[in-house]
Design an enzyme around this catalytic site. Structure first.
Site, PDB file in Angstrom:
ATOM      1  N   GLU A  38      15.638  15.561   6.866  1.00 60.16           N
ATOM      2  CA  GLU A  38      14.517  14.620   6.806  1.00 60.16           C
ATOM      3  C   GLU A  38      13.319  15.163   7.580  1.00 60.16           C
ATOM      4  O   GLU A  38      13.482  15.923   8.534  1.00 60.16           O
ATOM      5  CB  GLU A  38      14.950  13.289   7.456  1.00 60.16           C
ATOM      6  N   ASP A  39      12.137  14.721   7.191  1.00 61.99           N
ATOM      7  CA  ASP A  39      10.939  15.103   7.934  1.00 61.99           C
ATOM      8  C   ASP A  39      10.801  14.292   9.221  1.00 61.99           C
ATOM      9  O   ASP A  39      10.494  14.821  10.280  1.00 61.99           O
ATOM     10  CB  ASP A  39       9.676  14.939   7.065  1.00 61.99           C
ATOM     11  N   ASP A  45      11.631   7.150  11.553  1.00 58.54           N
ATOM     12  CA  ASP A  45      10.735   6.174  12.172  1.00 58.54           C
ATOM     13  C   ASP A  45      11.557   4.912  12.466  1.00 58.54           C
ATOM     14  O   ASP A  45      12.147   4.802  13.535  1.00 58.54           O
ATOM     15  CB  ASP A  45       9.571   5.946  11.194  1.00 58.54           C
ATOM     16  N   LYS A  67      10.891   9.211  16.159  1.00 60.80           N
ATOM     17  CA  LYS A  67      10.087   8.366  17.055  1.00 60.80           C
ATOM     18  C   LYS A  67      11.059   7.501  17.847  1.00 60.80           C
ATOM     19  O   LYS A  67      11.463   6.435  17.387  1.00 60.80           O
ATOM     20  CB  LYS A  67       9.133   7.483  16.248  1.00 60.80           C
ATOM     21  N   VAL A  85       1.866  10.834  12.307  1.00 63.96           N
ATOM     22  CA  VAL A  85       1.715  12.289  12.336  1.00 63.96           C
ATOM     23  C   VAL A  85       1.676  12.864  10.927  1.00 63.96           C
ATOM     24  O   VAL A  85       2.273  12.309  10.003  1.00 63.96           O
ATOM     25  CB  VAL A  85       2.827  12.974  13.159  1.00 63.96           C
ATOM     26  N   ASP A 137       2.801  13.585   5.544  1.00 61.57           N
ATOM     27  CA  ASP A 137       1.544  13.215   4.892  1.00 61.57           C
ATOM     28  C   ASP A 137       1.003  11.885   5.396  1.00 61.57           C
ATOM     29  O   ASP A 137       1.691  11.100   6.045  1.00 61.57           O
ATOM     30  CB  ASP A 137       1.761  13.062   3.385  1.00 61.57           C
ATOM     31  N   ARG A 139      -0.299  17.487   3.995  1.00 61.19           N
ATOM     32  CA  ARG A 139       1.040  18.078   4.058  1.00 61.19           C
ATOM     33  C   ARG A 139       1.018  19.569   4.398  1.00 61.19           C
ATOM     34  O   ARG A 139       1.954  20.089   4.980  1.00 61.19           O
ATOM     35  CB  ARG A 139       1.764  17.933   2.713  1.00 61.19           C
TER      36      ARG A 139
END
Ligand code: IMP
Ligand code: MG
Length: 180
Positions: A95-96, A99, A127, A149, A155, A161
């Protein structure tokens, strides 16, 4: 331009370290499947996978976190599934960012149901102020503040991106919107 939170050099060093750990942890298995979550994880997965010293398969899944044009609803939609066989294989979800953790828990649920040999998670960023304490992630790149971010795959409204670093977007840019 977004201000630098994590530089290109810091990202490269951390991705190297993660790749070393993952390679060591999965040494001896030829059944590792990296599953990248589109679209945000595409750059991280490209760099991470090329630094692994073990054989692996790569596939992608696409999700949408929020309905178009609305405020966050909490719903996750599956837009595109993986094509590789999951049953009996070692799966690492890539995963990027984590959150609220809702996306990760959704992914965990659908992959567990497919009976992988093992299931672990890797997130470039997390986070910690937002992720509930009971949500654990096996490999975390960076813990970051609760700010929006962008860059290195991340994005805002499908922009930014391709920034080589991870940057913080100024509040004035941000409207309640969707993301993926
Ligand atoms: P979660 O389900 O709330 O954990 O949200 C995860 C998804 O929301 C991520 O995979 C991202 O696509 C998106 N997201 C959350 N925070 C950010 C951010 O700061 N920048 C870019 N995308 C984000
Ligand atoms: Mg994502």
């Amino acid at each position: 331009m977004p201000s630098v939170l994590i530089s290109e050099q810091e990202i490269a060093a951390r991705v190297d370290a993660l790749a070393q750990r993952i390679s060591a942890d999965y040494a001896g298995t030829d059944e590792l499947v990296l599953v990248g979550v589109l679209r945000g994880a595409f750059i991280f997965l490209a760099d991470l996978s090329r630094r692994l010293t073990i054989p692996c398969r790569v596939d992608f899944i696409a999700l949408s976190r929020y309905e178009h044009g609305s405020t966050p609803s909490g719903a996750v939609r599956l837009i595109m599934d993986v094509r590789v066989e999951i049953t009996g294989r070692h799966v690492l979800l890539v995963e990027d960012i984590v959150d609220s953790g809702v996306t990760l828990e959704y992914l965990r649920r659908i992959f567990e149901a497919r009976k992988p040999a093992s299931l672990k998670t890797c997130a470039l960023t997390r986070k910690p102020d937002r992720v509930p304490p009971d949500i654990s992630i096996d490999y975390v790149g960076f813990d970051i503040p609760d700010r929006w971010v962008v860059g290195y795959g991340l994005d805002y409204d499908n922009r930014w991106r391709t920034l080589p670093y991870i940057g913080v977007l100024e509040e004035s840019f941000i409207l309640p919107s969707r993301s993926d």
